[in-house]
Structures are given as C-alpha cells and as structure tokens.
Design an enzyme around this catalytic site. Structure first.
Site, mmCIF file in Angstrom:
data_model
loop_
_atom_site.group_PDB
_atom_site.id
_atom_site.type_symbol
_atom_site.label_atom_id
_atom_site.label_comp_id
_atom_site.label_asym_id
_atom_site.label_seq_id
_atom_site.Cartn_x
_atom_site.Cartn_y
_atom_site.Cartn_z
ATOM 1 N N ASP A 178 -82.938 42.478 26.987
ATOM 2 C CA ASP A 178 -82.251 42.356 28.263
ATOM 3 C C ASP A 178 -80.754 42.250 27.975
ATOM 4 O O ASP A 178 -80.327 41.503 27.100
ATOM 5 C CB ASP A 178 -82.777 41.077 28.947
ATOM 6 C CG ASP A 178 -82.197 40.880 30.324
ATOM 7 O OD1 ASP A 178 -82.897 41.178 31.304
ATOM 8 O OD2 ASP A 178 -81.041 40.414 30.416
ATOM 9 N N ASN A 186 -71.411 44.563 36.389
ATOM 10 C CA ASN A 186 -71.426 45.228 37.689
ATOM 11 C C ASN A 186 -70.403 44.622 38.642
ATOM 12 O O ASN A 186 -69.659 45.338 39.320
ATOM 13 C CB ASN A 186 -72.822 45.140 38.318
ATOM 14 C CG ASN A 186 -73.715 46.271 37.848
ATOM 15 O OD1 ASN A 186 -73.236 47.315 37.418
ATOM 16 N ND2 ASN A 186 -75.022 46.067 37.918
ATOM 17 N N HIS A 191 -70.294 49.488 39.472
ATOM 18 C CA HIS A 191 -71.607 49.979 39.068
ATOM 19 C C HIS A 191 -71.540 51.117 38.065
ATOM 20 O O HIS A 191 -72.436 51.296 37.257
ATOM 21 C CB HIS A 191 -72.413 50.394 40.298
ATOM 22 C CG HIS A 191 -72.911 49.232 41.077
ATOM 23 N ND1 HIS A 191 -74.057 48.549 40.743
ATOM 24 C CD2 HIS A 191 -72.391 48.572 42.148
ATOM 25 C CE1 HIS A 191 -74.243 47.548 41.580
ATOM 26 N NE2 HIS A 191 -73.232 47.534 42.445
ATOM 27 N N ASP A 195 -73.597 51.250 34.704
ATOM 28 C CA ASP A 195 -74.447 52.356 34.262
ATOM 29 C C ASP A 195 -74.104 52.779 32.835
ATOM 30 O O ASP A 195 -74.978 53.078 32.024
ATOM 31 C CB ASP A 195 -74.300 53.559 35.193
ATOM 32 C CG ASP A 195 -75.034 53.340 36.511
ATOM 33 O OD1 ASP A 195 -75.759 52.332 36.621
ATOM 34 O OD2 ASP A 195 -74.873 54.175 37.422
ATOM 35 N N GLU A 221 -81.925 45.924 33.905
ATOM 36 C CA GLU A 221 -81.255 45.950 32.603
ATOM 37 C C GLU A 221 -82.212 45.554 31.491
ATOM 38 O O GLU A 221 -81.798 45.120 30.425
ATOM 39 C CB GLU A 221 -80.017 45.043 32.636
ATOM 40 C CG GLU A 221 -80.274 43.566 32.826
ATOM 41 C CD GLU A 221 -80.367 43.130 34.286
ATOM 42 O OE1 GLU A 221 -80.727 43.960 35.151
ATOM 43 O OE2 GLU A 221 -80.098 41.938 34.549
#
Ligand SMILES: [Mg+2]
Length: 313
Positions: A178, A186, A191, A195, A221
């Site tokens: 994770d 974010n 965002h 990404d 994630e």
C-alpha cells in the site's frame, strides 16, 4: 494465401496448383486424403481445396476430421470441395461434413477465383472477430491506469496458482502493499500526480518480481503480488527489493519539485501453515501490512500466527 490442395488425379492436381500459384498463392499439395490430413496438422492453412473421391480418406472425411479438431479459439479453415457429383443429396452430405463451398470438376478459373475470394472474405472476418474477442478479454482483466492485472484477474491467478502449488506440494506466498500517505499526494498535488505515483509504484513492483510471479492492482493504492513456490523468506526478499526500489525513486513535478514515494508491505506464505482458503492468505498479508503501517511505514512485515506477531525481516 497458404492453400492446401488434396487431389489424387495428377493432371488435375498440377492444373490446380499452377492456377493458384499464378495468382500468387502458396500451395502445398497432397496426393490423397491421409497425406492432406498430415499436412493440415502441421498448421497454417486457412484455405483447403479438396477432391471428393480419393483413396484412403475422402474429401468429406478429411473435412470432418478438420472440423473435429477445431476449437473455439481457432479460426476455422475454409474448405472447398471439388466434385463431379452434383446431386442435392451430395451437396447436403458435403455441407453436413462441414464443407463451406463446392466447385464442380473440371473447374473454371473464373469460378475458382470468385469462390476463393468469397472464402478469403469469410476467413478475414473471422480473424477480425477473434482478435476483437482477445482484446476484450485482455481489457476485462487489465487495470486501465497501470496496465497491471486487475482485481478480478488477480483472483483468477490466485486460485489457479494455489491449485498448481498444492498439487506440486509447494508453498505459495502473497505480498500486499500500500502506498504510504497516498491521500496526501492526491490532496497536495492533484489526482494527475496521484496517478503518476501509482504508475511509478506499479513499474517498480513489476521490475522487482521473479519470472512466474504476478503483480496486480488490488484496488485504490493497494497492490498484490502472487509468488508461487515462495516461502516467507523468499517472499520478504522480493518485498524488500520492491520497497527499496520505490523508496529510491524521485518523481519530478514541474510545480512542486521532487516528490518521494514509499510503500509498506505485508507478507504471508502457506509454508508450514494449514492451508485454508487462499483468501485467508490474502487476509494474513493484509494483517501484516497493517503491522507495517503501525511500525512507521516504508517497511516489510511478515505474518506470523504465534506470539511473535510483529516479526520483522
Ligand atoms: Mg479423385
């Protein structure tokens, strides 16, 4: 086109071969049905032109064999039967055997060319259809952002690999990872950067696993690694390699400068453990991941059922 012709009459066979070759086709010829069947099995023929009456194996029998061996994934060969027999019953018997079209003997070049073109069109449509189906199947199993396996594909792979390893009496390990503080990326950078972080982590994971291991996006994630044959030590070595590679990356952001990323890892293996449902192994890795987060993140933890719950690498 690659065309297989089967004809026992040498004069007709030569005439047919010459005609097809003059039109630029590659031709393999067989003197009877059995020879044609052997040649066909070598593969590569989308077009077969066969005589009806031949020693050993007749045209319809050859056709039946070809059809029996075709699977759902195959592109069916187009089969044209050459025949002097023109009764309705004969035609029906030919179609019954799986023949696609007929040409009466002796063949007229114009008719042969027209029927070949019709066949070529059918074969081309089938090729497009099969390619489109493969693409759809790929898309259904791939995570759109990272290109890794998606959760559904991971579940399939887990069941398949677990089954395989159980039969081989080998362990199987999973690693759950994770991205640390992902929400902050974010929130702080937007965002798009989020990404980019996910893609970076995906690339690092992919680059660190062994041949035969599987990597996928579990969701959000979270990523999952499947390591067939690995015990906890081997699996934690892979996890450590991933962790280090990710921690060494620097993401250049034009607005915010250098961004650093880290990930936490939880490892679990079936080695020495009672084998329950494979999903309980995923839960164990998830538990170990939780310990890794508790321990300050950017580290690898191994699941142990005993009192030494916080085993570190
Ligand atoms: Mg014949």
């Amino acid at each position: 086109m690659n065309i297989l012709i089967a004809e026992d009459d040498p004069v007709n066979r030569r005439l047919l071969r010459k005609t097809l070759q003059n039109w630029g086709h590659h031709v393999v010829e067989a003197r009877d049905g059995l020879q044609a069947w052997t040649a066909f099995q070598q593969g590569g023929f989308r077009m077969v032109i066969t005589d009806w009456m031949m020693p050993g194996l007749s045209g319809p029998e050859l056709c039946r064999r070809i059809r029996l061996n075709e699977t759902r994934d195959d592109i069916q060969s187009y089969i044209i039967l050459l025949t002097a027999r023109g009764s309705i019953q004969d035609l029906a018997a030919g179609f019954e055997a799986g023949v696609d079209d007929f040409i009466s003997k002796p063949f007229e070049p114009d008719e042969l060319r027209a029927r070949l073109n019709a066949g070529k069109r059918i074969v081309g449509l089938q090729e497009e259809l099969v390619a489109a189906r493969h693409k759809m199947e790929q898309l259904a199993l791939t995570d759109g952002l990272t290109g890794l396996l998606n959760r559904r594909a991971l579940m399939d792979a887990l069941r398949r690999d677990e089954d395989r390893m159980r039969r081989a009496q080998e362990p199987i390990a999973v690693v759950m990872t994770d991205v640390d503080h992902f929400k902050r990326f974010n929130d702080r950078y937007g965002h798009q950067t989020g990404d980019q972080v996910l893609c970076l982590v995906a690339d690092c994971l992919q680059a660190s696993v062994r041949t035969g291991d599987q990597v996928g996006r579990w969701g959000g994630e979270e990523f999952l690694l499947i390591l067939p044959g690995a015990d906890v030590l081997q699996a934690s070595e892979v996890a450590e390699r991933c962790r280090e590679l990710i921690a060494n990356q620097v993401l250049e952001d034009s607005e915010h400068g250098e961004i650093r990323v880290s990930s936490s890892f939880g490892v679990a293996s079936t080695e020495g453990a009672d084998r329950e449902d494979i999903m309980s192994l995923v839960q164990q890795a998830d538990q170990a991941l939780y310990w890794a987060k508790e321990a300050g993140r950017n580290c690898v933890k191994i699941y142990t059922p005993g009192p030494e719950r916080h085993a570190t690498r």
